[in-house]
Every structure is written in structure tokens, then in C-alpha cells.
Design an enzyme around this catalytic site. Structure first.
Site: not given
Length: 337
Positions: A17, A194, A247, A257, A259
Site C-alpha cells: 500500500w 470491513k 470498500d 483481499s 482478509n
């Protein structure tokens, strides 16, 4: 590393990121320095124009890198934190003298501090005697797509509208659009929770429960998020925007993702430790699940999906038993608070 002169922005954190944000701002014409802990990784970014560990195969623009934190901070006119949320307080303390002297900053961390249940802006208030202008960057964005210059939209939330506009200017350009918001609490909560809900979606899909169940987890999870947000003073509209439903849908439905992949691994019977090892990067939702459940209890807000994710990850509950408990809950009006 480089002996470059003063730069407008230093990004702290050379993971996926941080690297993607640095690349986006360089492409917007800004001089950016990227700080990281690994000198060899920084050398690869500078010399090969690639982050082979976190963004392999993506060609990066010319990014100045720096391995010495004091140098990277001193040369910058503003800072962007792109470190994991659970290390944010430590990083903030290391650069606090500079920030207390008035250097503005933003953070792109998405999580709740596990030990204290604090949001990032609350950590800022606790740690800085004189907080300068600051903002949070969030929204539906995978680092790899941003680094590859694919269309992306972000939200920049700040209590100071002038600084929000300034931070939007860092990001807005090319394939990246940025929008300002005054709702720091809502944007932070949405970005943190999220990840927990994406674990639930991954587990649901991993158990073979299908698209109907995934849609139910997303929408009922959004209802939980909105209840908690409103109890803490967030704006309801925030959860219907990029940082909220945008998101949430992204993270719950795409296997980029971490997660969501973590939830899929848990459904296969892997332990949390084994799932993290398989993914090989920080899984923010693992730590955030416990903090979010505690925060909900403290605020008196019912969040059954978050509570069951916490119970599976930290309480030893079997994932199928958690699903059964959710299905056996008493019926209620959909829009009841």
C-alpha cells in the site's frame, strides 16, 4: 540511500500500500520519498523500479527511497503513514517531535488498536501534544491495481477542510480520483470493520454457502457497521459511500483481499496462525475482530456477525457452530436498530 533534497511528502512503509501510494503521487508530479525497514527492498524499488516482495511484476516510476527514518522524516514537508494499524502508535511516537512542531500528516492504516480499542485519530489525540493538520485516506482500493494505474477512487477525511483539499490534491490525477469528507470517525470505522466482515464472507464462501449467504453477510454487516458508527457520532451517509459500502463490497468479494482469503483458509480448517503464514502479509481483520467486538460491547451496540468472527478467531468456536448461532437468532424487523 539517496542524497535527495527536501521533498513534499515522505511515505512511511514500503509494503504494497505504501509503495502504491508513493507511485501514484510520483505520477501526479510530486516529489516523494519512500521509507522502509528493509534496505534491500528499497534498493530494488529504486534500481529495478519494482517492489518484488509485495507488488511483483508491476513497473513503478522513479521513487526516491530512504532507509533512515530520521532522514526520511526531516526531509519531508508532510508525512503519509502506510504501516499496519497495530504498529501505528509506535511509529507515531518515533516521529512525534516533528509532528508536534507542526508537520502535517495523513494515514492510510485501516484497523483498531487491539490493546486499547482505539481508532487511529484517538491515538493521535493521545500521543501528540499539539496535533498538526491531519487526515485519513481510505476507500475501495487494492494496492496492486492502484500501482498498475487501474481506475481507483479514494476518500480523504479530515476535520480541517483546507487540509482535506490539500491531501486530495496529492492523490487526484490520472486513473486515481479522490474525494474529501469531514467524517473521520465514519471513514476510520468503515475501513477497519470491513476487514472483519471480509473474513466472515470468506468463511461463508469457503464453507460453500453460496452467493445468497455472501450478500446477506455484506448487507447485515453493513447494518452492524452503521449502528456502531452512529453510536460514535459518525455520519450515516459515509457508510453509503466509497469508504463504506464501496470498500466493504470490494474486500468481501475479491480474492485480492487478504482478509477474505484468511476467511477461506479458516473454513478449510487452518488455524489463524497457519492462515496468516499462508497469506504471508498482515491480516488486519484478525486483530481488529477482537477490538471491534470489545468496542461494540462498550458502546452497547449489537454486532452479531462481528461477535461470531471474534469467537471463532479468539474464542475457539467452530466456524460452523458460529454460522448455526447466527441462523438461529430470533427474527426482527430488517431496519430495526
Amino acid at each position: 540511500m539517496s542524497d535527495s533534497p527536501r521533498v513534499p511528502i515522505t511515505v512511511l512503509g514500503a509494503g504494497a500500500w505504501g509503495t502504491a501510494l508513493a507511485a501514484a503521487m510520483v505520477r501526479n508530479g510530486l516529489e516523494v520519498m519512500l521509507w522502509g525497514r528493509d534496505p534491500q527492498l528499497l534498493a530494488d524499488i529504486t534500481e529495478r523500479h519494482e517492489n518484488p516482495r509485495y507488488l511483483p511484476g508491476i513497473t513503478l516510476p522513479a521513487i526516491v527511497t530512504e532507509a533512515d527514518l530520521d532522514t526520511a522524516v526531516a526531509r519531508a514537508e508532510a508525512l503519509v503513514f502506510a504501516t499496519p494499524s497495530y504498529t501505528f502508535r509506535e511509529m507515531l511516537r518515533r516521529v512525534a517531535p516533528t509532528l508536534n512542531a507542526g508537520k502535517p500528516f495523513a494515514w492510510a492504516c485501516k484497523g483498531i488498536e487491539p490493546e486499547t480499542d482505539r481508532l487511529i485519530h484517538e491515538i493521535v489525540a493521545e500521543e501528540l501534544a499539539r496535533p498538526p493538520a491531519h487526515a485519513v485516506l481510505s476507500g475501495p482500493s487494492f494496492a496492486r491495481e492502484l500501482a498498475a494505474e487501474l481506475p481507483t477512487a479514494l476518500t480523504v477525511a479530515a476535520p480541517d477542510s483546507a487540509f482535506a483539499a490539500r491531501a486530495v490534491g496529492w492523490l487526484h490525477g490520472g486513473a486515481l480520483r479522490a474525494y474529501s469528507s469531514p467524517d473521520v470517525i465514519g471513514v476510520e470505522l468503515a475501513g477497519a470493520l470491513k476487514n472483519v466482515l471480509a473474513i466472515a464472507c470468506g468463511a461463508s464462501d469457503g464453507l460453500g454457502f453460496g452467493a445468497n449467504a455472501r450478500a446477506a453477510v455484506i448487507t447485515r454487516g453493513l447494518a452492524e457497521l452503521m449502528r456502531l458508527g452512529e453510536s460514535m457520532g459518525a455520519q450515516r451517509e459515509t457508510f453509503m459511500g466509497l469508504a463504506g459500502i464501496g470498500d466493504l463490497v470490494l474486500t468481501c468479494t475479491d480474492d485480492q483481499s487478504r482478509n477474505r482469503r484468511f476467511g477461506l483458509a479458516i473454513a478449510r480448517g487452518l488455524s489463524a496462525e497457519a492462515a496468516c503464514a499462508e497469506i504471508g502479509q498482515a491480516v488486519e481483520g484478525l486483530r481488529t475482530a477482537r477490538a471491534a467486538a470489545e468496542l461494540a460491547r462498550r458502546c452497547g451496540v449489537e454486532m452479531p456477525i462481528v461477535a461470531q468472527v471474534d469467537a471463532v478467531l479468539h474464542g475457539g468456536r467452530d466456524v460452523r457452530e458460529a454460522v448455526r448461532e447466527l441462523l438461529e437468532r430470533d427474527p426482527k424487523a430488517e431496519l430495526a436498530h
